[in-house]
Scaffold this active site. Sequence first.
Site, mmCIF file in Angstrom:
data_model
loop_
_atom_site.group_PDB
_atom_site.id
_atom_site.type_symbol
_atom_site.label_atom_id
_atom_site.label_comp_id
_atom_site.label_asym_id
_atom_site.label_seq_id
_atom_site.Cartn_x
_atom_site.Cartn_y
_atom_site.Cartn_z
ATOM 1 N N TYR A 124 0.775 -1.312 0.062
ATOM 2 C CA TYR A 124 -0.029 -0.120 -0.031
ATOM 3 C C TYR A 124 1.017 1.296 -0.066
ATOM 4 O O TYR A 124 0.685 2.191 0.780
ATOM 5 C CB TYR A 124 -1.033 0.029 1.207
ATOM 6 C CG TYR A 124 -1.803 -1.228 1.726
ATOM 7 C CD1 TYR A 124 -2.651 -1.547 0.413
ATOM 8 C CD2 TYR A 124 -1.523 -2.269 2.391
ATOM 9 C CE1 TYR A 124 -3.324 -2.633 0.708
ATOM 10 C CE2 TYR A 124 -1.932 -3.369 2.494
ATOM 11 C CZ TYR A 124 -3.234 -3.550 1.769
ATOM 12 O OH TYR A 124 -3.738 -4.713 1.873
ATOM 13 N N TYR A 157 -12.631 -7.498 5.867
ATOM 14 C CA TYR A 157 -11.459 -7.668 5.280
ATOM 15 C C TYR A 157 -11.214 -9.170 4.865
ATOM 16 O O TYR A 157 -11.233 -9.796 5.745
ATOM 17 C CB TYR A 157 -10.418 -6.790 5.889
ATOM 18 C CG TYR A 157 -9.163 -7.010 5.193
ATOM 19 C CD1 TYR A 157 -9.029 -6.227 3.707
ATOM 20 C CD2 TYR A 157 -8.156 -7.970 5.152
ATOM 21 C CE1 TYR A 157 -7.779 -6.304 3.103
ATOM 22 C CE2 TYR A 157 -7.153 -8.460 4.340
ATOM 23 C CZ TYR A 157 -6.892 -7.352 3.283
ATOM 24 O OH TYR A 157 -5.950 -7.463 2.371
ATOM 25 N N ASP A 183 -13.734 -16.784 7.850
ATOM 26 C CA ASP A 183 -12.345 -16.556 7.652
ATOM 27 C C ASP A 183 -11.722 -16.083 8.862
ATOM 28 O O ASP A 183 -11.627 -15.075 9.377
ATOM 29 C CB ASP A 183 -12.583 -15.134 6.678
ATOM 30 C CG ASP A 183 -11.052 -14.465 6.687
ATOM 31 O OD1 ASP A 183 -10.025 -14.934 6.997
ATOM 32 O OD2 ASP A 183 -10.945 -13.855 5.688
ATOM 33 N N LYS A 243 -1.952 -16.876 7.997
ATOM 34 C CA LYS A 243 -1.260 -15.922 9.216
ATOM 35 C C LYS A 243 -0.427 -16.713 10.058
ATOM 36 O O LYS A 243 0.602 -17.205 9.883
ATOM 37 C CB LYS A 243 -1.955 -14.851 9.918
ATOM 38 C CG LYS A 243 -2.484 -13.887 8.683
ATOM 39 C CD LYS A 243 -3.312 -12.822 9.448
ATOM 40 C CE LYS A 243 -3.867 -11.735 8.413
ATOM 41 N NZ LYS A 243 -2.749 -10.798 8.214
HETATM 42 N N1 PMP Z 1 -8.601 -12.506 5.544
HETATM 43 C C1 PMP Z 1 -8.338 -11.878 6.593
HETATM 44 C C2 PMP Z 1 -9.167 -11.951 7.658
HETATM 45 C C3 PMP Z 1 -7.071 -11.179 7.077
HETATM 46 O O1 PMP Z 1 -6.643 -10.462 8.081
HETATM 47 C C4 PMP Z 1 -6.116 -11.468 5.849
HETATM 48 C C5 PMP Z 1 -4.680 -10.607 5.907
HETATM 49 N N2 PMP Z 1 -4.822 -9.455 6.514
HETATM 50 C C6 PMP Z 1 -6.384 -12.212 4.815
HETATM 51 C C7 PMP Z 1 -7.721 -12.733 4.713
HETATM 52 C C8 PMP Z 1 -5.348 -12.055 3.469
HETATM 53 O O2 PMP Z 1 -4.388 -12.945 3.949
HETATM 54 P P1 PMP Z 1 -2.949 -12.539 3.285
HETATM 55 O O3 PMP Z 1 -2.595 -11.393 3.375
HETATM 56 O O4 PMP Z 1 -2.271 -13.950 3.567
HETATM 57 O O5 PMP Z 1 -3.146 -12.840 1.574
#
Ligand code: PMP
Length: 431
Positions: free
Chosen positions: A20, A148, A249, A278
């Site tokens: 970003y 997100y 998610d 993560k």
């Molecule tokens: N889903 C959530 C809830 C996230 O917090 C993130 C990353 N911040 C992602 C998906 C995307 O993961 P990545 O950055 O490993 O692509």
Amino acid sequence: MNRSLAEQLDFDRLHLWHPYASIDRPLTTYMVQSAQGARLQLADGRSLIDGMASWWSAIHGYGHPRLVAALQEQAARLPHVMFGGLTHEPAIELGRRLLDLAPAGLERVFFADSGSVAVEVAMKMAVQHAYAQGQPEKKRFVALAGGYHGDTFHAMSVCDPKTGMHRLYRGILPEYFFVERPRVRFDEAWDETCCQELEELLARRHREICAIILEPVVQGAGGMYFYHPRYLQRVRQLCDHYRLLLIADEIATGFARTGTMFGCDHAGISPDICCLGKALTGGTMTLAAVLTTAQVGHVISGGEPGVVMHGPTFMANPLACAVACASIDVLLDSDWRTAIAAIEKALRAGLEPCRSLPGVADVRVLGAIGVVQLEKAVVMERIQPLFVEHGVWVRPFGQLVYVMPPYCINQGELRDLTAAIVAVVGEETRR
Ligand code: PMP
């Protein structure tokens, strides 16, 4: 590697794109030489307490001997091999651990390369699930405002439309349904009317919808917002009623960050599809996993085309799987509930003084997540160096100054981390 630090940083500024970031107006970047425990060692000699755990991932801190050993052993034996037609022990062992740990009912594991890709795979599975049942018209998703789910195109389509900049991609990005984010906060009294908009939408449009996707209990990068677990229970009921899939998610919430192993555990519900990432590898390698029920697996396999249409080159990378096994073992061998509770207590006490600062809109803490929400967006050029001068690594966005430290952070480090936040937020909001 004998170039001067200044030369290296010049190259970085001129040629490397950071997340970003503008390539023409880059913000300062800091060179990290090494990291140990909850500390980052900068090349200029400074040591910073890490409040970010490398974007929620480094739950055991840096340089954990069991994680390092797992990587080294696996690197010497088999760093990678294709997963098409071949398999290996690290993938099988990781699959076992994930199914033991995950909410009940999840029985099939698909390994993906990153969180965003896991979300892509989960969404493809939901579409295929409807298609295989002879309902190709059910191909839209419901997501929550303030959510997100990643930066790839389809993941982006279920991110908050404003912060996800949907207008920029109009015409390319699929348009899905959004409902308001759950109004009732985590610690407020539950109110059923919180689900009304969702109920009305589903009553009208469920025939076009294959799944609801959400981050359980904590909306992360879309606003660091904590909502009531009863919302999840109601969503589960609605999904069952209308025969929709629930995609949780758990990429940010998984592996104990919110005080329970998974966000869904606060509500005692199981999703049909669950995305993990993560902290899965303890912050060492990129890896994600999509877990589904046997039912979803059978339906997809029973219909056309009979397979999950996804198979990346680095699927189930053995190095990543081996270190993920080690990370889960380290977590389960620890008294993680007590550790997270102690972090939560220290964050509550340490961040409380922010509440009375002018310009602070809210202070909230859940598990190992502490948030100070400001009335105005921070000025990154100004606030980032201030944190570094105070000896901590905190990377705010928008109006949010937040931390989610490694679980190994000690009480002294937590005191210093929160004191630095109080000082920096005080300086920032006085301007
Ligand atoms: N889903 C959530 C809830 C996230 O917090 C993130 C990353 N911040 C992602 C998906 C995307 O993961 P990545 O950055 O490993 O692509």
